[in-house]
Design a protein around this motif. Structure first.
Motif, mmCIF file in Angstrom:
data_model
loop_
_atom_site.group_PDB
_atom_site.id
_atom_site.type_symbol
_atom_site.label_atom_id
_atom_site.label_comp_id
_atom_site.label_asym_id
_atom_site.label_seq_id
_atom_site.Cartn_x
_atom_site.Cartn_y
_atom_site.Cartn_z
ATOM 1 N N ILE A 235 51.532 27.894 30.619
ATOM 2 C CA ILE A 235 51.826 29.198 31.211
ATOM 3 C C ILE A 235 51.987 29.072 32.723
ATOM 4 O O ILE A 235 51.584 28.075 33.310
ATOM 5 C CB ILE A 235 50.699 30.221 30.917
ATOM 6 N N SER A 236 52.539 30.099 33.326
ATOM 7 C CA SER A 236 52.596 30.215 34.779
ATOM 8 C C SER A 236 51.523 31.192 35.215
ATOM 9 O O SER A 236 51.351 32.248 34.605
ATOM 10 C CB SER A 236 53.963 30.736 35.227
ATOM 11 N N VAL A 237 50.800 30.844 36.271
ATOM 12 C CA VAL A 237 49.705 31.677 36.762
ATOM 13 C C VAL A 237 49.851 31.822 38.272
ATOM 14 O O VAL A 237 50.099 30.834 38.969
ATOM 15 C CB VAL A 237 48.325 31.058 36.442
ATOM 16 N N ALA A 238 49.691 33.049 38.780
ATOM 17 C CA ALA A 238 49.787 33.278 40.222
ATOM 18 C C ALA A 238 48.876 34.434 40.627
ATOM 19 O O ALA A 238 48.636 35.350 39.841
ATOM 20 C CB ALA A 238 51.220 33.604 40.611
ATOM 21 N N GLU A 239 48.404 34.374 41.860
ATOM 22 C CA GLU A 239 47.666 35.499 42.421
ATOM 23 C C GLU A 239 48.684 36.542 42.847
ATOM 24 O O GLU A 239 49.680 36.218 43.499
ATOM 25 C CB GLU A 239 46.830 35.039 43.616
ATOM 26 N N MET A 240 48.452 37.800 42.482
ATOM 27 C CA MET A 240 49.461 38.829 42.692
ATOM 28 C C MET A 240 49.202 39.747 43.875
ATOM 29 O O MET A 240 50.064 40.533 44.233
ATOM 30 C CB MET A 240 49.596 39.672 41.424
ATOM 31 N N ASP A 241 48.031 39.682 44.460
ATOM 32 C CA ASP A 241 47.752 40.579 45.572
ATOM 33 C C ASP A 241 47.259 39.785 46.763
ATOM 34 O O ASP A 241 46.926 38.614 46.665
ATOM 35 C CB ASP A 241 46.726 41.644 45.184
ATOM 36 N N GLU A 242 47.248 40.437 47.897
ATOM 37 C CA GLU A 242 46.680 39.816 49.080
ATOM 38 C C GLU A 242 45.161 39.925 48.994
ATOM 39 O O GLU A 242 44.627 40.759 48.276
ATOM 40 C CB GLU A 242 47.175 40.529 50.329
ATOM 41 N N ALA A 243 44.486 39.103 49.751
ATOM 42 C CA ALA A 243 43.025 39.116 49.754
ATOM 43 C C ALA A 243 42.533 40.325 50.553
ATOM 44 O O ALA A 243 42.057 40.211 51.672
ATOM 45 C CB ALA A 243 42.489 37.819 50.348
ATOM 46 N N VAL A 244 42.660 41.509 49.952
ATOM 47 C CA VAL A 244 42.272 42.746 50.622
ATOM 48 C C VAL A 244 40.749 42.850 50.701
ATOM 49 O O VAL A 244 40.191 43.187 51.727
ATOM 50 C CB VAL A 244 42.867 43.980 49.900
ATOM 51 N N THR A 245 40.092 42.558 49.601
ATOM 52 C CA THR A 245 38.630 42.541 49.592
ATOM 53 C C THR A 245 38.153 41.207 49.033
ATOM 54 O O THR A 245 38.868 40.546 48.284
ATOM 55 C CB THR A 245 38.033 43.675 48.720
#
Length: 98
Positions: free
Chosen positions: A38-48
């Motif tokens: 599978i492909s895996v990625a972080e989708m958001d910025e490190a907001v918290t």
């Protein structure tokens, strides 16, 4: 050809710094990628420091195969997250077809 997309909302209660958060996210991504095709990625910025959104994508000619795969990936993500001191707060997946 169907594509399945799984979104995981992760809570990292024990993260006290951005470094703690990155360690959990990186480890979860690597373990999912190594365990499944599978492909895996972080989708958001490190907001918290205590949350992250992870996206998983897979493609196959069979919707049934993708449904089973997404269930396995979700189960593995829950298990891995718990081992890392985090938890999957929410998860959902959908098919994308053209």
């Amino acid at each position: 050809m169907p594509v399945a997309v799984l979104t995981l909302e992760i809570r990292i209660e024990n993260a006290h710094s951005l470094k703690d958060r990155r360690q959990v996210v990186r480890s979860l991504k690597e373990k999912l990628q190594n365990g499944f095709n599978i492909s895996v990625a972080e989708m958001d910025e490190a907001v918290t420091w205590q949350s992250a959104t992870i996206g998983v994508a897979a493609i196959s000619g069979s919707r049934d195969y993708l449904a089973g795969l997404m269930k396995q990936v979700e189960d593995a993500a829950v298990r891995i997250s718990n081992d890392l001191g985090a938890q999957v707060a929410d998860a959902w997946w959908e098919y994308l077809e053209n």
